[in-house]
Write a protein that holds these residues in place. Sequence first.
Motif, PDB file in Angstrom:
ATOM      1  N   LEU A 442     -40.059  65.738 -60.161  1.00 25.47           N
ATOM      2  CA  LEU A 442     -40.418  66.031 -58.768  1.00 25.47           C
ATOM      3  C   LEU A 442     -40.956  67.450 -58.620  1.00 25.47           C
ATOM      4  O   LEU A 442     -41.938  67.686 -57.909  1.00 25.47           O
ATOM      5  CB  LEU A 442     -39.192  65.850 -57.869  1.00 25.47           C
ATOM      6  N   LEU A 443     -40.295  68.398 -59.280  1.00 23.44           N
ATOM      7  CA  LEU A 443     -40.771  69.785 -59.234  1.00 23.44           C
ATOM      8  C   LEU A 443     -42.184  69.897 -59.798  1.00 23.44           C
ATOM      9  O   LEU A 443     -43.035  70.607 -59.246  1.00 23.44           O
ATOM     10  CB  LEU A 443     -39.816  70.688 -60.018  1.00 23.44           C
ATOM     11  N   THR A 444     -42.443  69.193 -60.881  1.00 26.87           N
ATOM     12  CA  THR A 444     -43.764  69.237 -61.499  1.00 26.87           C
ATOM     13  C   THR A 444     -44.826  68.663 -60.567  1.00 26.87           C
ATOM     14  O   THR A 444     -45.915  69.232 -60.415  1.00 26.87           O
ATOM     15  CB  THR A 444     -43.755  68.457 -62.824  1.00 26.87           C
ATOM     16  N   LEU A 445     -44.527  67.543 -59.925  1.00 30.76           N
ATOM     17  CA  LEU A 445     -45.477  66.935 -58.999  1.00 30.76           C
ATOM     18  C   LEU A 445     -45.772  67.848 -57.815  1.00 30.76           C
ATOM     19  O   LEU A 445     -46.905  67.887 -57.317  1.00 30.76           O
ATOM     20  CB  LEU A 445     -44.933  65.588 -58.508  1.00 30.76           C
ATOM     21  N   ALA A 446     -44.767  68.574 -57.371  1.00 33.27           N
ATOM     22  CA  ALA A 446     -44.986  69.516 -56.267  1.00 33.27           C
ATOM     23  C   ALA A 446     -45.843  70.696 -56.706  1.00 33.27           C
ATOM     24  O   ALA A 446     -46.669  71.198 -55.934  1.00 33.27           O
ATOM     25  CB  ALA A 446     -43.645  70.015 -55.730  1.00 33.27           C
ATOM     26  N   LEU A 447     -45.673  71.129 -57.950  1.00 29.52           N
ATOM     27  CA  LEU A 447     -46.399  72.310 -58.432  1.00 29.52           C
ATOM     28  C   LEU A 447     -47.847  72.019 -58.755  1.00 29.52           C
ATOM     29  O   LEU A 447     -48.704  72.911 -58.619  1.00 29.52           O
ATOM     30  CB  LEU A 447     -45.702  72.885 -59.667  1.00 29.52           C
ATOM     31  N   ILE A 448     -48.162  70.804 -59.235  1.00 28.83           N
ATOM     32  CA  ILE A 448     -49.540  70.539 -59.648  1.00 28.83           C
ATOM     33  C   ILE A 448     -50.448  70.241 -58.461  1.00 28.83           C
ATOM     34  O   ILE A 448     -51.675  70.188 -58.637  1.00 28.83           O
ATOM     35  CB  ILE A 448     -49.609  69.368 -60.649  1.00 28.83           C
ATOM     36  N   LEU A 449     -49.894  70.057 -57.271  1.00 29.89           N
ATOM     37  CA  LEU A 449     -50.760  69.881 -56.104  1.00 29.89           C
ATOM     38  C   LEU A 449     -51.560  71.165 -55.883  1.00 29.89           C
ATOM     39  O   LEU A 449     -50.993  72.243 -55.744  1.00 29.89           O
ATOM     40  CB  LEU A 449     -49.947  69.547 -54.860  1.00 29.89           C
ATOM     41  N   PRO A 450     -52.874  71.088 -55.835  1.00 30.09           N
ATOM     42  CA  PRO A 450     -53.690  72.297 -55.693  1.00 30.09           C
ATOM     43  C   PRO A 450     -53.584  72.889 -54.295  1.00 30.09           C
ATOM     44  O   PRO A 450     -53.310  72.191 -53.323  1.00 30.09           O
ATOM     45  CB  PRO A 450     -55.104  71.800 -55.984  1.00 30.09           C
ATOM     46  N   VAL A 451     -53.823  74.194 -54.222  1.00 31.11           N
ATOM     47  CA  VAL A 451     -53.727  74.916 -52.951  1.00 31.11           C
ATOM     48  C   VAL A 451     -55.098  75.360 -52.468  1.00 31.11           C
ATOM     49  O   VAL A 451     -55.457  75.175 -51.309  1.00 31.11           O
ATOM     50  CB  VAL A 451     -52.787  76.133 -53.093  1.00 31.11           C
ATOM     51  N   ALA A 452     -55.889  75.954 -53.355  1.00 32.38           N
ATOM     52  CA  ALA A 452     -57.196  76.490 -52.977  1.00 32.38           C
ATOM     53  C   ALA A 452     -58.147  76.373 -54.154  1.00 32.38           C
ATOM     54  O   ALA A 452     -57.724  76.283 -55.312  1.00 32.38           O
ATOM     55  CB  ALA A 452     -57.075  77.952 -52.523  1.00 32.38           C
ATOM     56  N   THR A 453     -59.442  76.370 -53.856  1.00 41.07           N
ATOM     57  CA  THR A 453     -60.477  76.275 -54.887  1.00 41.07           C
ATOM     58  C   THR A 453     -60.966  77.648 -55.325  1.00 41.07           C
ATOM     59  O   THR A 453     -62.093  77.791 -55.793  1.00 41.07           O
ATOM     60  CB  THR A 453     -61.662  75.452 -54.369  1.00 41.07           C
ATOM     61  N   ALA A 454     -60.111  78.648 -55.197  1.00 40.05           N
ATOM     62  CA  ALA A 454     -60.530  80.005 -55.560  1.00 40.05           C
ATOM     63  C   ALA A 454     -60.890  80.100 -57.038  1.00 40.05           C
ATOM     64  O   ALA A 454     -61.795  80.860 -57.419  1.00 40.05           O
ATOM     65  CB  ALA A 454     -59.423  81.000 -55.220  1.00 40.05           C
ATOM     66  N   SER A 455     -60.194  79.355 -57.907  1.00 41.38           N
ATOM     67  CA  SER A 455     -60.500  79.403 -59.338  1.00 41.38           C
ATOM     68  C   SER A 455     -61.913  78.916 -59.614  1.00 41.38           C
ATOM     69  O   SER A 455     -62.615  79.457 -60.475  1.00 41.38           O
ATOM     70  CB  SER A 455     -59.488  78.551 -60.105  1.00 41.38           C
ATOM     71  N   VAL A 456     -62.355  77.892 -58.876  1.00 40.46           N
ATOM     72  CA  VAL A 456     -63.717  77.393 -59.052  1.00 40.46           C
ATOM     73  C   VAL A 456     -64.726  78.409 -58.535  1.00 40.46           C
ATOM     74  O   VAL A 456     -65.797  78.604 -59.128  1.00 40.46           O
ATOM     75  CB  VAL A 456     -63.884  76.042 -58.340  1.00 40.46           C
ATOM     76  N   GLU A 457     -64.401  79.070 -57.430  1.00 42.42           N
ATOM     77  CA  GLU A 457     -65.294  80.101 -56.906  1.00 42.42           C
ATOM     78  C   GLU A 457     -65.446  81.244 -57.896  1.00 42.42           C
ATOM     79  O   GLU A 457     -66.534  81.824 -58.031  1.00 42.42           O
ATOM     80  CB  GLU A 457     -64.752  80.629 -55.569  1.00 42.42           C
ATOM     81  N   ARG A 458     -64.377  81.577 -58.611  1.00 34.72           N
ATOM     82  CA  ARG A 458     -64.474  82.621 -59.631  1.00 34.72           C
ATOM     83  C   ARG A 458     -65.402  82.198 -60.763  1.00 34.72           C
ATOM     84  O   ARG A 458     -66.106  83.034 -61.342  1.00 34.72           O
ATOM     85  CB  ARG A 458     -63.086  82.944 -60.186  1.00 34.72           C
ATOM     86  N   VAL A 459     -65.400  80.915 -61.090  1.00 37.27           N
ATOM     87  CA  VAL A 459     -66.308  80.414 -62.126  1.00 37.27           C
ATOM     88  C   VAL A 459     -67.755  80.623 -61.707  1.00 37.27           C
ATOM     89  O   VAL A 459     -68.593  81.071 -62.499  1.00 37.27           O
ATOM     90  CB  VAL A 459     -66.030  78.918 -62.410  1.00 37.27           C
ATOM     91  N   PHE A 460     -68.077  80.325 -60.450  1.00 34.85           N
ATOM     92  CA  PHE A 460     -69.451  80.488 -59.982  1.00 34.85           C
ATOM     93  C   PHE A 460     -69.851  81.960 -59.911  1.00 34.85           C
ATOM     94  O   PHE A 460     -71.016  82.298 -60.166  1.00 34.85           O
ATOM     95  CB  PHE A 460     -69.615  79.825 -58.616  1.00 34.85           C
TER      96      PHE A 460
END
Length: 607
Positions: A442-460
């Motif tokens: 349950l803890l793992t399922l809660a943690l893998i839910l994404p919050v923001a796409t900032a990591s993708v913006e850093r890629v661009f």
Amino acid sequence: MTSPTIQKDLVNCCAVETTRAIINEIGDSLFSILVDKARDNSVKEQMAVVLRFVDKSGQANECFLGMSHVTDTCAQSLKDAIDAMFSTHGLSISNLRGQDYDRASNMSGEFNGLKHLILRENPHAMYVHCFAHQLQLAIVGASCKHVNAFRTSYQANILEKLNTGELIGGSDQFQEMSLACPGDTRWGSHLLTVTCFINMFNAIIDVIENISEDGVHSDQKSSALRQMNNMQDFEFVFSLHFMFEILAITDNISQALQKKDQDIQNAMRLLNLCKYALQNLRENGCDTLFSRVIEFCVDRHILVPNMEDIVVVKGRPRCVAQQVTYFHRFYVDLYCHVIDSILQELNDRFPETTIELFTCISCLSPKDLFAAFDKKKLLRLAKFYRLDFNSEELLLLRSQLDKFLLFVRMDETFFNLNSISCVAQKSVKTRSSCYFPLVYRLLTLALILPVATASVERVFSTMNLIKSDLHNKMGDNWLNDNLVIYMEKAIFKKLENEIRHCFHILHSVKRSITSPDRSLVSFNKADQLERCTNHSASSFSFNIITTAQEISKYPTRVQHLKRESMFTDRPSDASNLRCFQSRLASGTQFRTAFPFATSLIKSIRYY
């Protein structure tokens, strides 16, 4: 090392090993994806994919998987590109438990969007709209929509004039600073722009006044004069400071939401804090704002209206005009209306299912010795993921939740924790994840839910640095390899031996293919073949590895073809290589036995 081919092969080996380390870390565990698209400097649509997963230490990580060029941006094309990337890296979409995009129709459309296509194949891949993007749309969108004076004054003409050659006539004070243009995806840029505008207000007025007097064209002079009159108005100054108050509340929250280690529970807590701060501003901040605006206007000789006077609303005949005071105009129609609109936007951007999911996840919060712990809601959370909890495990989960709550309230290791991520890491460290495997799931399922796409913006952002205007002919594979190494340099630095061995194998295979007389000797070593089998992270490396497997699988066939004098010449130079390639193309028996080797040797360069 000066050869471009050698350099590209080396970078490719670095990217292959780095990606392979990420895939090995994920293994068969669950993960989420963060996807976004953007155009590079050669105007090609690029799709970036980031994976969010929980590592073996219980830490939530976001790692860059790869970038793929898409011919068009329709949802089906994006889905096909994701499927191809998953197939290349051996990932299964059945292990996908979360997806995070923006609100574009091709990404999150209810019927034909990428979200819907993935949910159709895997209904357990929960969709979460980027929190930072929601905050941006709710705060900046709602505010700018209602504060027309501010938007039209500083966005439309002021910034354009101040960033052109017309700045030559500005004062020395202004020449030492510059206004930051607000960006569509850089949330903090709006606050920076408003702050600079307030600090440089006098200098901006001086520059516009010079333009109105010394402008070349009459249209330029009249436009500058009109803008200067609009800026020297109490309503504009009030809107400017009001926008600053709103953006100042959300800036720190927006920055915190874009951190890689952020989880859903903290994100919801930050958004609730934002709502509370906005509500407090509505109830207690009006008097302070009015005092600051009046002081600002008095210092700059701007007329301050009497708040008890009647103002006629523009756009209506005076005989039927609404009779309201200036105070009602600024407090009710502008101040309260904008804040209420923002709060309503924040409340409307979460669907009912998402709110229920987040409410259940918040019960895992370790604050005050797990004061929010609720077994019924956590069992409800498990039912969202029926693929991960069968009926028997749901029964076992009830007893494990009771025991887990007693355990964490007795063990001092779990005291004074602040986030779900800390609970997961402590569970791994104390090995309680083995004692309570269903709770840890349950803890793992809660943690893998994404919050923001900032990591993708850093890629661009990195993509624009690598594929700059001077390197706009860079190929897609070359760009992807450089991005993987740069974005995951922490992992890359730990793989020196693996990269060196991969590079050695790659070039030994190449030399063996260009010299077929030595192919059996090169591929006769079991350790080399076993090493080659593990490298399938890129299409080019995959072809070479498969070629090695084919040649080692058919040694008798090679000997037979050699006896037929098909390979009598040894390609010791470029002309012999071309001769060898032409003979290869005419050899039906060899093409049938070695399909990958045939295609690779046709395209290989001799060096």
